[in-house]
Design a protein around this motif. Structure first.
Motif, PDB file in Angstrom:
ATOM      1  N   ASP A 297       2.371  35.892 -37.957  1.00  0.00           N
ATOM      2  CA  ASP A 297       3.262  35.652 -39.100  1.00  0.00           C
ATOM      3  C   ASP A 297       4.730  35.501 -38.711  1.00  0.00           C
ATOM      4  O   ASP A 297       5.606  35.564 -39.577  1.00  0.00           O
ATOM      5  N   VAL A 298       5.032  35.326 -37.432  1.00  0.00           N
ATOM      6  CA  VAL A 298       6.417  35.099 -37.023  1.00  0.00           C
ATOM      7  C   VAL A 298       6.829  33.690 -37.442  1.00  0.00           C
ATOM      8  O   VAL A 298       6.099  32.731 -37.230  1.00  0.00           O
ATOM      9  N   LYS A 299       7.982  33.592 -38.069  1.00  0.00           N
ATOM     10  CA  LYS A 299       8.467  32.293 -38.516  1.00  0.00           C
ATOM     11  C   LYS A 299       8.937  31.470 -37.328  1.00  0.00           C
ATOM     12  O   LYS A 299       9.146  31.978 -36.231  1.00  0.00           O
ATOM     13  N   ASN A 300       9.129  30.175 -37.589  1.00  0.00           N
ATOM     14  CA  ASN A 300       9.582  29.295 -36.522  1.00  0.00           C
ATOM     15  C   ASN A 300      11.088  29.457 -36.353  1.00  0.00           C
ATOM     16  O   ASN A 300      11.879  28.573 -36.674  1.00  0.00           O
ATOM     17  N   ASP A 301      11.454  30.632 -35.864  1.00  0.00           N
ATOM     18  CA  ASP A 301      12.857  30.994 -35.745  1.00  0.00           C
ATOM     19  C   ASP A 301      13.059  31.673 -34.403  1.00  0.00           C
ATOM     20  O   ASP A 301      12.422  32.688 -34.105  1.00  0.00           O
ATOM     21  N   LEU A 302      13.943  31.118 -33.604  1.00  0.00           N
ATOM     22  CA  LEU A 302      14.132  31.623 -32.245  1.00  0.00           C
ATOM     23  C   LEU A 302      14.602  33.075 -32.237  1.00  0.00           C
ATOM     24  O   LEU A 302      14.112  33.899 -31.458  1.00  0.00           O
ATOM     25  N   ALA A 303      15.550  33.395 -33.117  1.00  0.00           N
ATOM     26  CA  ALA A 303      16.068  34.765 -33.146  1.00  0.00           C
ATOM     27  C   ALA A 303      14.973  35.756 -33.505  1.00  0.00           C
ATOM     28  O   ALA A 303      14.903  36.851 -32.940  1.00  0.00           O
ATOM     29  N   GLU A 304      14.098  35.377 -34.439  1.00  0.00           N
ATOM     30  CA  GLU A 304      13.010  36.281 -34.799  1.00  0.00           C
ATOM     31  C   GLU A 304      12.042  36.446 -33.629  1.00  0.00           C
ATOM     32  O   GLU A 304      11.593  37.562 -33.345  1.00  0.00           O
ATOM     33  N   CYS A 305      11.719  35.360 -32.964  1.00  0.00           N
ATOM     34  CA  CYS A 305      10.835  35.466 -31.794  1.00  0.00           C
ATOM     35  C   CYS A 305      11.430  36.408 -30.752  1.00  0.00           C
ATOM     36  O   CYS A 305      10.732  37.267 -30.199  1.00  0.00           O
ATOM     37  N   LEU A 306      12.728  36.260 -30.488  1.00  0.00           N
ATOM     38  CA  LEU A 306      13.369  37.083 -29.467  1.00  0.00           C
ATOM     39  C   LEU A 306      13.363  38.560 -29.845  1.00  0.00           C
ATOM     40  O   LEU A 306      13.344  39.427 -28.968  1.00  0.00           O
ATOM     41  N   SER A 307      13.369  38.860 -31.136  1.00  0.00           N
ATOM     42  CA  SER A 307      13.388  40.265 -31.545  1.00  0.00           C
ATOM     43  C   SER A 307      12.114  40.995 -31.144  1.00  0.00           C
ATOM     44  O   SER A 307      12.097  42.226 -31.097  1.00  0.00           O
ATOM     45  N   PHE A 308      11.057  40.262 -30.812  1.00  0.00           N
ATOM     46  CA  PHE A 308       9.795  40.888 -30.404  1.00  0.00           C
ATOM     47  C   PHE A 308       9.637  40.982 -28.888  1.00  0.00           C
ATOM     48  O   PHE A 308       8.703  41.622 -28.406  1.00  0.00           O
ATOM     49  N   ILE A 309      10.540  40.356 -28.147  1.00  0.00           N
ATOM     50  CA  ILE A 309      10.383  40.382 -26.692  1.00  0.00           C
ATOM     51  C   ILE A 309      11.679  40.673 -25.947  1.00  0.00           C
ATOM     52  O   ILE A 309      11.654  41.027 -24.770  1.00  0.00           O
ATOM     53  N   ASP A 310      12.808  40.538 -26.626  1.00  0.00           N
ATOM     54  CA  ASP A 310      14.098  40.569 -25.943  1.00  0.00           C
ATOM     55  C   ASP A 310      15.000  41.621 -26.577  1.00  0.00           C
ATOM     56  O   ASP A 310      16.120  41.341 -26.979  1.00  0.00           O
ATOM     57  N   ASN A 311      14.481  42.853 -26.671  1.00  0.00           N
ATOM     58  CA  ASN A 311      15.196  43.885 -27.412  1.00  0.00           C
ATOM     59  C   ASN A 311      15.490  45.137 -26.605  1.00  0.00           C
ATOM     60  O   ASN A 311      15.943  46.132 -27.140  1.00  0.00           O
ATOM     61  N   ASN A 312      15.182  45.123 -25.320  1.00  0.00           N
ATOM     62  CA  ASN A 312      15.470  46.220 -24.402  1.00  0.00           C
ATOM     63  C   ASN A 312      14.637  47.469 -24.667  1.00  0.00           C
ATOM     64  O   ASN A 312      14.892  48.522 -24.080  1.00  0.00           O
ATOM     65  N   VAL A 313      13.667  47.364 -25.573  1.00  0.00           N
ATOM     66  CA  VAL A 313      12.840  48.522 -25.911  1.00  0.00           C
ATOM     67  C   VAL A 313      11.357  48.221 -25.709  1.00  0.00           C
ATOM     68  O   VAL A 313      10.630  48.989 -25.091  1.00  0.00           O
TER      69      VAL A 313
END
Length: 713
Positions: A297-313
């Motif tokens: 259900d991730v939208k076609n949005d780069l920032a949203e995609c990055l929030s699942f892989i590029d968050n330092n956690v």
């Protein structure tokens, strides 16, 4: 969200979204991801590239393979036919995404599905021969229907497996119980695949019983079973527990699955206003039990995609996506690229009314956001009040971006054909003190698509005089742009000299950075000819295909650069690019810099050729058309693009970061669905750039009498 443990302390939610990396570097073996096995996340193409072509069509699967990361896996929603064959199709019912209601009229039936009587054309009522004349169409109404006439056939699993080859095939079994009720065996079909040498990498299902059977001793061990979580309040039939509560039992899940597929809200919940909350511990909890985590259900949005892989956690182990190019780029081009990363291209990023995609246009909040988001040049469209105070606002008509129509000043509405068609409440009709009482109003360019920008801040911020604007931007940006329009009318009819307002404000502020003066009126730019510190920017109002040499030569006499619209670079019809023009190369051949406007994040602002991805559009103008700058209401998106790791790779540039080929997608539309051609774009000629001299300001200046305080609705 009571079943999910959230992790939140102070500003952690913001740090998660904007911190530099969610992977750790290893000097010997390259980056190591925070995925379960340390490998890059997987891209799972849901029905292929189903954001463009009909779901599960041959074209959708092939585009996914051509435009995605090398580890892309093809997703197939497995449905069974009357004769027990397995087809790839997104639903039990055929009517939403095929033309079966036309091929087989009046043959819909009612079945009970998960306890609910459901009417439609079901796969179990047709064998493969009967489905042969049925064609796939797009089943999502926010996407294009132009490929509905291509007669894409329903594919059997074997055909998709041949396309997938070594990339991998993912079968999703959503309705095993329904098929068993009608004497069809999913298990039997899966066994037959093995006998035919068809390899399946992943099998997902929301059914615990089905997955337990899948993990029986006869399993060959090469297929990974994935437990698919549905909405948190839905009940899993075997355990009689909600899917939300099953997150407390991940040890149990590990018995019959090697991973979980969960909707994004399980990891990044939102409140009732859709504001993002702190992330949960789902990924950490699952990894602790040795379970991979895939997000849906991730939208076609780069920032949203990055929030699942590029968050330092944390990092999910894969994405289920209708637009696999975006997730591929997020993983391989943008992840691990912090805020202070080096820019790979020097293309200017110029704000459009500040960051007006995030805050009301031309407010202090929009300007501060544009500066922090990396815009090189901050813009101010200069308006002037009744008492001669210059200030920044998106339009001379206050109704565009203020609440003036909801106040007592609405009585000052008037019609001025020299400025615009229709009525307006104009900046010169109010004093500055009156203007300051107005609330800003968010520019919602795409509200007809029910797309609204940052509703929480729709009336936030403060309007700025030119002096305030210069104070705010001083030392915080590389340059500023003043846009001047309607100068002749203001001088002749209102006695207001907007031309002098800009240098007066600059001189008083002692501003010494880059200054750009923009106008559609060549006479305005000629007024600034004697000052070499100013870059004069001519804005071409109309779209054009080319320009004759004498017209461009004339522009060169009063301008240093040109602003053109997107369609002057890539003309489009019905949201499909037609071709490319000669405009950019012609202007640049006269040593004129070319800036293109306006690039936005909303997918409805982009041609389908850009795959509903703002970064693809930006890339096509910067790398493809080689423009010198872009004007955008979302500077953060443009600045992030300039830092991505897939730039300047030459022949090694991945396909999802290559410029689009204008017209290629339109060529794939069937004749019956081709949109009518648009009118040919004109060629810019000498008369197009000729403007009469500016009149002197008439001696009509007057200070407005005090007005009663406005009443906000």
């Amino acid at each position: 969200m009571s079943t999910l443990r959230t992790i939140c302390s102070g500003l952690l939610a913001l740090l998660v979204l904007y911190s530099p990396i969610a992977l750790v570097s290893s000097s010997s073996s390259g980056p190591v991801w925070k995925t379960l096995g340390g490998s890059p996340p997987l891209v799972v193409a849901r029905g292929g590239f189903s954001g463009i072509f009909p779901d599960s069509s041959d074209a959708a699967y092939k585009l996914a393979l051509n435009m995605s990361a090398s580890n892309v896996v093809l997703w197939c929603d497995l449905q069974l036919t009357k004769d027990g064959a397995g087809i790839c199709f997104p639903d039990l019912k055929l009517n939403n995404a095929t033309d079966i209601s036309v091929i087989c009229p009046n043959k819909d039936r009612v079945y009970t599905v998960n306890g609910v009587p459901t009417k439609g054309w079901f796969t179990i009522d047709y064998n493969l021969t009967e489905l042969a004349p049925v064609s796939l169409v797009d089943g999502v109404y926010s996407r294009t229907n132009k490929f509905d006439g291509n007669q894409f056939k329903i594919l059997i699993v074997d055909e998709v497996a041949k396309l997938a080859k070594s990339q991998g095939l993912w079968l999703n079994v959503q309705n095993d119980a329904f098929f068993r009720e009608h004497n069809l065996s999913t298990d039997g079909f899966l066994r037959s695949l093995s006998s035919r040498g068809v390899s399946v990498s992943y099998i997902s299902s929301p059914d615990v019983g089905f997955l337990r059977n899948l993990m029986s001793p006869r399993s060959n061990g090469t297929t990974k079973p994935i437990f698919r979580f549905l909405n948190q309040n839905e009940v899993e039939p075997l355990t009689n527990q909600t899917y939300g509560s099953l997150l407390k039992s991940l040890k149990l899940v590990k018995i019959f699955a090697s991973g979980i597929l969960v909707p994004k809200g399980y990891m990044w919940p939102t409140d009732q206003n859709l504001d993002l909350q702190c992330h949960t511990s789902v990924v950490a909890d699952a990894h602790k039990e040795g379970l991979q985590v895939f997000v849906s259900d991730v939208k076609n949005d780069l920032a949203e995609c990055l929030s699942f892989i590029d968050n330092n956690v944390f990092s999910v182990d894969g994405f289920l996506s209708n637009f696999p190019n975006t997730t591929s780029a997020a993983i391989n081009c943008f992840s691990g690229n912090g805020e202070n990363a080096t820019r790979k291209v020097d293309t200017l990023v110029i704000s459009k009314y500040g960051a007006s995609g995030d805050y009301p246009a031309c407010t202090d909040l929009a300007y501060k956001k544009a500066i922090s988001d990396g815009a090189d040049v901050i813009d101010c469209p200069v308006q002037i009040s009744k008492d001669g105070i210059p200030f920044c606002l998106s339009s001379i008509d206050l109704t565009e971006s203020t609440t003036v129509a909801e106040t007592s000043f609405s009585s000052r509405a008037t019609s001025i054909p020299e400025i615009q068609s229709g009525t307006g409440i104009f900046a010169f009709s109010l004093t500055w003190n009156e203007t300051k009482t107005l609330k800003p109003s968010m520019l919602n360019r795409y509200s007809k698509y029910t797309l609204f920008r940052n509703p929480k801040a729709k009336n936030e911020g403060t309007f700025l005089t030119l002096s305030d604007f210069l104070t705010l931007t001083e030392g915080r940006t590389h340059g500023i742009l003043f846009s001047i329009e309607n100068a002749a009318y203001l001088a002749e009819r209102q006695g207001l000299n907007v031309i002098n307002a800009v240098p007066d404000a600059l001189n008083k502020a002692g501003y010494d950075k880059k200054v750009m003066i923009q106008s559609t009126d060549s006479s305005v730019l000629k007024k600034f000819k004697e000052n070499p510190k100013y870059e004069r920017v001519y804005k071409v109002k109309e779209a054009m295909y080319d320009a004759i040499d004498s017209a461009v030569g004339d522009i060169k006499t009063f301008a240093d650069s040109v602003v053109i619209g997107k369609s002057s670079v890539y003309p489009e019809v019905s949201a499909f690019l037609v071709n490319s023009t000669k405009t950019v190369s012609k202007l640049q051949s006269f040593n004129l810099s070319v800036y293109v406007e306006t690039l936005s994040n909303e997918f409805v602002s982009q041609a389908w050729d850009y795959y509903s991805d703002a970064s693809v559009e930006i890339n096509s103008f910067i790398i493809g058309a080689k423009v010198d700058g872009i004007i955008t209401d979302f500077p953060k998106t443009a600045d992030r693009y300039r830092k991505n790791l897939c730039l300047n790779l030459g022949s090694k540039t991945p396909p999802y970061m290559s410029p689009i080929e204008p017209g290629r997608l339109l060529q794939q539309v069937s004749q019956a669905y081709l949109p009518p051609p648009g009118p040919p774009l004109p060629v810019l000629n000498d008369t197009s750039v000729a403007d009469p001299p500016l009149p002197p300001a008439a001696p009509q200046f007057r200070t407005a009498a005090p007005a009663p305080a406005p009443v906000q609705a």
